[in-house]
Structure formats: structure tokens, C-alpha cells
Write an enzyme that holds these catalytic residues in place. Sequence first.
Site, PDB file in Angstrom:
ATOM      1  CG  ASP A 135      70.761 -28.915  -2.589  1.00 25.64           C
ATOM      2  OD1 ASP A 135      70.443 -29.399  -3.685  1.00 25.64           O
ATOM      3  OD2 ASP A 135      71.201 -29.601  -1.645  1.00 25.64           O
ATOM      4  CD  GLU A 169      69.514 -35.087  -4.562  1.00 21.21           C
ATOM      5  OE1 GLU A 169      70.710 -35.416  -4.684  1.00 21.21           O
ATOM      6  OE2 GLU A 169      69.103 -34.319  -3.652  1.00 21.21           O
ATOM      7  CD  GLU A 170      68.597 -32.733  -0.702  1.00 24.27           C
ATOM      8  OE1 GLU A 170      69.448 -33.504  -0.194  1.00 24.27           O
ATOM      9  OE2 GLU A 170      68.887 -31.641  -1.210  1.00 24.27           O
TER      10      GLU A 170
END
Length: 418
Positions: A135, A169-170
Amino acid sequence: MHFPTTLIAGALFQSSVIAKTQPAQDVLAPASSYSHLHLTHDLLAFHKNLTQIESISGNEHDVGVWLTESLQSQGYTVEKQSLGGNPPRFNLLAWPGGKRNTRVLLSSHIDTVPPFWPYTHNASTGVIIGRGSVDAKGSVATQVLALNGLLESREVSPDDVGLLFVVGEETGGDGMRAANDLNLKPKSIIFGEPTEGRLCAGHKGNLGAKIIAKGKAAHSGYPWLGRSANEVLVAALGGVMEMVKGLPTSEKYGSTTMNIGRMEGGVAANVVPESASASLAFRLAEGTPETLKPLVVEAVENAVAAFVDKDVKASDVVEIIFTSAGYGPIAIDSDVPGFGKPITVNYGTDIPNLKQTVKGQKRYLYGPGSILVAHSDHEATTEKELFDAVDGYKTLILHAMIKDDAREQLRDARRPDL
């Protein structure tokens, strides 16, 4: 808000070495022929270089530099979109031909969650361990290598497909939201996240909240002289937990869930705590944030009613802050044969952060590895998962091209002037 961009092209690069930053040049790559391309096909080395660079959200500079120089050395034009920071962090938009706005766009994120876990590769078992190995650097690497393979075989032209890799994004998607300023208009976008090599038909919605409990400090031997913020918080959380149990379920997405991600309160065991708080994350299976917010407020106010009297209002003992705008469940295209039955996932993605700029724009979600190991101390993928994902991305790209050609032919057939 405007985010400055820089165009970069050229520079030699060895894929197994992290190169030093080179000055940016405002030069475009050669138009649409293949002759300027010097594409890498070493998937494992490319994935290793990405994964061994620490890029926890907010610290994506070094991996961005490496990826920029790798792509430009292969003949891609790279445009960097700055999001500031020190050292600076940036999104990367790359295209292999003369067209910046391509019909198909591959996209994923280059940031990871903390902490950093170093890269290791067991050649005998084919297992690759490391933060971001799944990820989402597994998706980034396999997207690039899939496009390189199709360019090498001449199954797509350099003007057909582009790459967009974003930061943040996280931690809320600030990179992808900034990417809206790039004015991209692809007919299809293929987003990369761990889906175990299957197509995803949708994912749950998301809403963040924080409950702040307000107490009154006192000596613990005389608790009636104060008001425990911790007790207020526990009551409020209990009310929300009960409320969530009664929310409607979805046949597609299951049940809405809540995670109490962080709690803090008080200063010592012998002091009635004056303040306490908890951060919450809701995963919406049904409805929207606007339908959920009043239910949360009502549940909290009812739960803390015992702390309220004629002199103390509910707002005196508790405050609710919604920390994100949130979004409802996201439907995703999955009309591609050969991937088995589509799945749904409970995690969020950058898909809702990127505005649809083309009517009927197709959006796909696919990638190697399992979300069940992402964000853990045993995040890992395998060589096979990576190689399979290259083939999967190739299939998705070609499908998107065929669907786009069919739409163009249908549109032309309907035009009276042809």
C-alpha cells in the site's frame, strides 16, 4: 488554490540506484514516436527502489525525486505539482508521448503510513516485506511496468496513457484534491490500491469526528466538587456505539462501522479530569455524512443528559467536531471480464477526491496485495502478486482503450455531418 508546476525531461538513471536531484528543465519530451523511450522492464528492482525509500505522509520528497528521475530517464515527460513543505512534496504527472492529456490515466499514491519498515526480499520464497510494499508502491510499480510493456509491444501509443502519482492519500487526500487543478480529462482512470488482484465494485464512505468532553477539576477524594471529563466521554462514546448498531445495512457494503482511533484525558489518578477527547472514524455502508451527522449529535446529547441540569447545558459538557467533509459509499466500474466476481472493500481511496471532468468517465480500482496486511508490522507481497498485477493492469488499460474507441465510433455514427 493554485499549486505551481514544473516540467522535467531527460537525465540518465540507473534503476538500482537512488539518484541525486537534478535541476528542473522546462523542456517537453519528443512527440508521439517510440524512439525516445528507454523503458525499464525490471519489475522487482523498480519495486525495491520505491519501497526502500521512506515516504511517510508529509515526507514524500525523496521517493518523489527518485520516481521523477526514473521516469524521465525512460523518456517520460514529468510535471511536478508542488504542495509545499520542507523538504517540498509534490504530485507527479507523467506521459510518454507528446500529449499531456491522455485518454487513459493510471493513478496511485506514493505516501505510506508510519512507522517505516525496511525492505527485505526472500528470493527463495518470493516474499517481499516492507512498508509500502503493498500500500501502495506495489500498485505504483506494477502500473508503470504494465504501461512500459504495452508501449514496448506497440499495443498502445505514447499518446494514449498517462501516469498520476500523488502524495497525502493516507492523511486525507490533499495530494489528489490538488490534482484537480491539473485539468486532466481522461476517459478512464485506473486507481491502484491493494485489492488482491480483483476488480473492486465499490467501497464504503467515510466520516471523521472528534468528541471533546468538558469537565471540572477537583480532588479525587471529593469528586462531587468536580465533573469528570472522562466519565462524560465514556458516556458519549457509549451512546454513539449504540446508535451505530441501529443504522441501516447495505446488501452491497454490509454495516456502517465506527472505530475509536484515539482517546486521551486526565492528568493523574488523584485528579478529577477537566478535559478528555476521542477521535472517531465512521465507515458508511448506507446514506451520506449529512444523514449521519445529526444522528451522532443526537446520540451524544442523549448520552450525556445525566450531566446536564438547569445550570449546565449539553454544550457545557461536550463538543462534537466533524473533522472531514466525508462522503457516502462510492460505486466503482467493474465491467471488465477475466477478473472473477468483483469485490467491495471497507477502506477509503482517493477516488472521491478527484472530480469527474468527463461525462461517463470510467473509474476502476485494482492492485496487488491484501489490505489485511497493509498498515501492519507484517506488510508483505509476493513476486507472483506483482507480476500478476502487471498483467491485470495491461488488461484494464486495453479494455479502457477498446471501450473508448467504441464510444467514439458510436458518437461519430450519430453525427449527421459524417
